[in-house]
Design a protein around this motif. Structure first.
Motif, PDB file in Angstrom:
ATOM      1  N   PHE A 223       8.282  11.218   3.895  1.00 38.73           N
ATOM      2  CA  PHE A 223       7.097  10.070   4.046  1.00 38.73           C
ATOM      3  C   PHE A 223       7.566   8.865   3.521  1.00 38.73           C
ATOM      4  CE2 PHE A 223       4.952  14.446   3.440  1.00 38.73           C
ATOM      5  CZ  PHE A 223       4.972  14.840   4.863  1.00 38.73           C
TER       6      PHE A 223
ATOM      7  N   MET B 202       5.120   6.462   1.531  1.00 40.91           N
ATOM      8  CA  MET B 202       4.698   6.849   0.397  1.00 40.91           C
ATOM      9  C   MET B 202       5.605   6.701  -0.939  1.00 40.91           C
ATOM     10  SD  MET B 202       2.893  10.275   1.137  1.00 40.91           S
ATOM     11  CE  MET B 202       1.772  10.721   2.465  1.00 40.91           C
TER      12      MET B 202
ATOM     13  N   GLU C   2       4.324  10.487  -4.450  1.00 40.77           N
ATOM     14  CA  GLU C   2       3.158  11.026  -3.519  1.00 40.77           C
ATOM     15  C   GLU C   2       3.783  11.887  -2.579  1.00 40.77           C
ATOM     16  OE1 GLU C   2      -0.467   8.500  -2.362  1.00 40.77           O
ATOM     17  OE2 GLU C   2       1.301   7.428  -1.962  1.00 40.77           O
TER      18      GLU C   2
ATOM     19  N   ILE D 231       3.384  15.073  -4.278  1.00 36.76           N
ATOM     20  CA  ILE D 231       1.994  15.703  -4.205  1.00 36.76           C
ATOM     21  C   ILE D 231       1.731  16.115  -2.880  1.00 36.76           C
ATOM     22  CG2 ILE D 231      -0.222  14.992  -4.587  1.00 36.76           C
ATOM     23  CD1 ILE D 231       0.542  12.899  -6.542  1.00 36.76           C
ATOM     24  N   ALA D 232       2.169  15.673  -1.818  1.00 38.95           N
ATOM     25  CA  ALA D 232       1.790  15.670  -0.494  1.00 38.95           C
ATOM     26  C   ALA D 232       2.373  17.260  -0.173  1.00 38.95           C
ATOM     27  CB  ALA D 232       2.315  14.930   0.632  1.00 38.95           C
ATOM     28  N   GLY D 233       3.415  17.435  -0.807  1.00 38.21           N
ATOM     29  CA  GLY D 233       4.009  19.137  -0.624  1.00 38.21           C
ATOM     30  C   GLY D 233       2.855  20.166  -1.299  1.00 38.21           C
TER      31      GLY D 233
ATOM     32  N   ARG E 256       9.555  18.610  -2.533  1.00 32.66           N
ATOM     33  CA  ARG E 256       8.383  18.792  -1.626  1.00 32.66           C
ATOM     34  C   ARG E 256       8.155  20.374  -1.206  1.00 32.66           C
ATOM     35  NH1 ARG E 256       8.229  14.937   3.375  1.00 32.66           N
ATOM     36  NH2 ARG E 256       9.635  16.867   4.282  1.00 32.66           N
TER      37      ARG E 256
END
Lengths: 261, 318
Positions: free
Chosen positions: A90, A93, A97, A100-102, A164
């Motif tokens: 991403f 980001m 982040e 975190i998205a993971g 991730r």
């Protein structure tokens, strides 16, 4: 019992047989590598297992459950995660982040709570953030957390993708060329990381061109050529298999011999 | 204590709205101001859809129209207070967005743009043609919700334009607060993830279709409330609010100001709402100048006015 079971998997692209009748299985804590010349169908096989393509023949079973052709986000819920050969980061980001998205499946909740920034929403996000920081430290990106992901080097992005994917706490992890484009030091780090993750009981399926790495860390190797499985077994056995040498290792061995001669 | 960027943004917006009237030479400026807030609200919804989730809609004026006509029709037919009618309109818009969004959000890029354009055209055609219900192209009057009278009885006597300025300003700040909350939340992260890479978002477990739909429904709520506010303060409404020109205006405001930033998009709404009034000094060249400004901003500031400028300022500070 095997965690991931591939049974007679196959797909055609407009009459072209991309992958045909491939079967193998993968148990917890095992590292299985899929090797083969370019265009042998390795990434296509990955895409079928991870739900990006729907296979035309055969079955994929995850811990006994038939998961053939179900969507990637549903596979993620069942504990299957992957990385990509051509990076899928991403970009807009930060590094943190991305990690975190993971944790999406752990941190998601009602939209209304997120809109109102209710304590429950902030708590979910904070937990994901704490866990993301630990993962970044683990892959050696702790100090880069505030950087925009797009600014990282290729090798660092590869590690970020692994972080991730690990955020999902997967049971099965598919790594598509994790060491491609990495230097020797970075390759060794990734090598060590993969072994560690496997030691924790995660089943790892690996596509990799770095033969030294494959031979060193795999428990089991599956060899593809023209979309078909031509051999499988322990590294030592596969590397001596005459069909494998002919289809894949042969030219390389000769080249090396020529270079030294 | 260091303020978070969210708090700073909200404080800046609230201060701007509260202090601007000190410099207003006439009540006409309250009118322009509340028009900016009305557009700013719809544009904030588009930030969620376009800036966060990366999806485009050229039909959001359709939802503006639904919100506006809800305030005109529900009081007559259902006997609702116009404020309650705005809530009903928003619920209706959300429901329609959910139904329409499911099939059209499977499309990408310009396919989605054309499909959403079709949706907007459909709504404005219905509003213009069902003359028995909607008054057709002549429009409808919208009843007063009686809020100003209520304030007056409580001892606060505002002029009509000052009241709507304050009311829409407060609604806009709340709308911006919600959108900024969303940005940093798990939902906002999922939306930005699927914007960045759909396939990667899927593999971390994001239900991409479901999250696109959520963004679409949220942005429809915003557009609908924007239409309701417009209807309430104008006390009159025509099908033009649902027209495709208005849809395109909203998208232009969003992109010009900076689709990724709530404050930027609101700036875009401010510029495109006021610029036509400022550019009247160019008389017959007004439209030409407007077009020129838009082209120049997009050529030299691709991320939109505010994000590009703030990056330049920060770059110089280093």
């Amino acid at each position: 019992m095997s965690l991931l079971q591939i049974e007679g998997l196959g797909i055609d692209f407009g009459g072209l047989r991309a992958v045909h009748d491939v079967s193998f299985s993968l148990g917890a804590g095992e590292i299985v590598s899929v090797i083969g010349p370019n265009g042998a169908g390795k990434t296509t096989l990955f895409n079928m297992i991870s739900g990006v393509y729907r296979p035309e023949h055969g079955r994929v079973r995850l811990a006994g459950e038939d998961v053939t052709g179900i969507e990637p986000h549903l596979l993620a819920r069942r504990g299957l995660s992957r990385t990509f050969q051509n990076l899928q980061i991403f970009q807009a980001m930060t590094v943190l982040e991305n990690a975190i998205a993971g944790h999406h499946l752990h941190e998601k909740g009602p939209v209304l709570a997120d809109l109102l920034s209710l304590p429950s929403s902030r708590r979910r996000a904070a937990e994901a953030e704490a866990s993301a920081r630990m993962l970044l430290d683990r892959v050696g990106l702790g100090r880069a957390e505030a950087q925009e992901a797009g600014s990282l080097s290729y090798g660092a992005l590869k590690r970020l993708e692994i972080a991730r994917a690990l955020a999902l706490k997967p049971r099965v992890l598919l790594l598509d060329e994790p060491a491609a484009g990495c230097n020797a030091v970075e390759t060794e780090e990734i090598d060590r990381l993969i072994a560690e993750v496997a030691a924790e009981g995660v089943a790892i399926l690996l596509v990799e061109h770095d033969m030294k790495m494959v031979m060193r860390i795999s428990n089991h190797i599956v060899v593809l050529d023209h979309g078909e499985k031509i051999a499988e077994g322990a590294p030592a056995k596969v590397s001596r298999d005459p069909r494998v040498i002919e289809a894949y290792l042969g030219p390389q061995v000769r080249e090396t011999a020529d270079a030294h001669g | 204590m260091r303020l978070s960027s969210k708090t700073t943004t909200l404080l800046a917006l609230a201060a701007l709205i509260a202090l601007a009237p000190l410099f207003f030479p006439s009540s006409y400026y309250f009118r322009v101001g509340s028009l900016i807030f009305v557009n700013g609200l719809a544009v904030t919804g588009l930030v969620v859809l376009t800036g966060y989730a990366g999806q485009i809609s050229l039909g959001h004026a359709g939802f503006v129209g639904i919100g506006a006509y809800a305030c005109a029709l529900a009081p007559v037919h259902l006997g609702l207070n116009p404020i309650a009618a705005a809530v009903v309109g928003a619920a209706l818009s959300g429901g329609i967005a959910w139904l329409v969004g499911r099939p059209i959000l499977r499309l990408k890029g310009y396919y989605l743009a054309v499909a959403s354009l079709g949706f907007g055209a459909l709504v404005s055609m219905v509003l213009a043609n069902e003359a028995q219900v909607t008054g057709g192209p002549d429009g409808m009057t919208v009843p007063d919700p009686g809020l100003r009278a209520l304030l007056k009885s409580a001892g606060l006597d505002l002029s009509n334009s000052a009241f709507w300025y304050a009311f829409s300003g407060i609604v806009l700040v709340i709308g911006a607060w919600l959108a900024l909350n969303l940005y940093h939340s798990p939902t906002g992260r999922a939306l930005r993830a699927l914007h960045g890479s759909e396939v990667a978002a899927r593999t971390v477990g994001v239900d991409v279709a479901g999250f696109k739909l959520r963004a679409f429904v949220i942005s429809a709520f915003y557009a609908s409330l924007s239409g309701s506010l417009l209807a309430l303060q104008n006390k009159f409404i025509t099908p033009d609010v649902a027209g495709y020109m208005h849809s395109i205006e909203l998208v232009t405001m969003t992109v010009l100001g900076g689709a990724g930033s709530v404050l930027g998009a609101i700036c875009g709404a401010m510029i495109l709402t006021t610029l036509p009034q400022v550019l009247t000094v160019f008389q017959e060249y007004e439209q030409v100048m407007l077009g020129l400004v838009m082209m120049l901003v997009m050529i030299f500031m691709r991320d939109g006015l505010l994000p590009s400028l703030s990056r330049k300022i920060r770059g110089r500070g280093k």
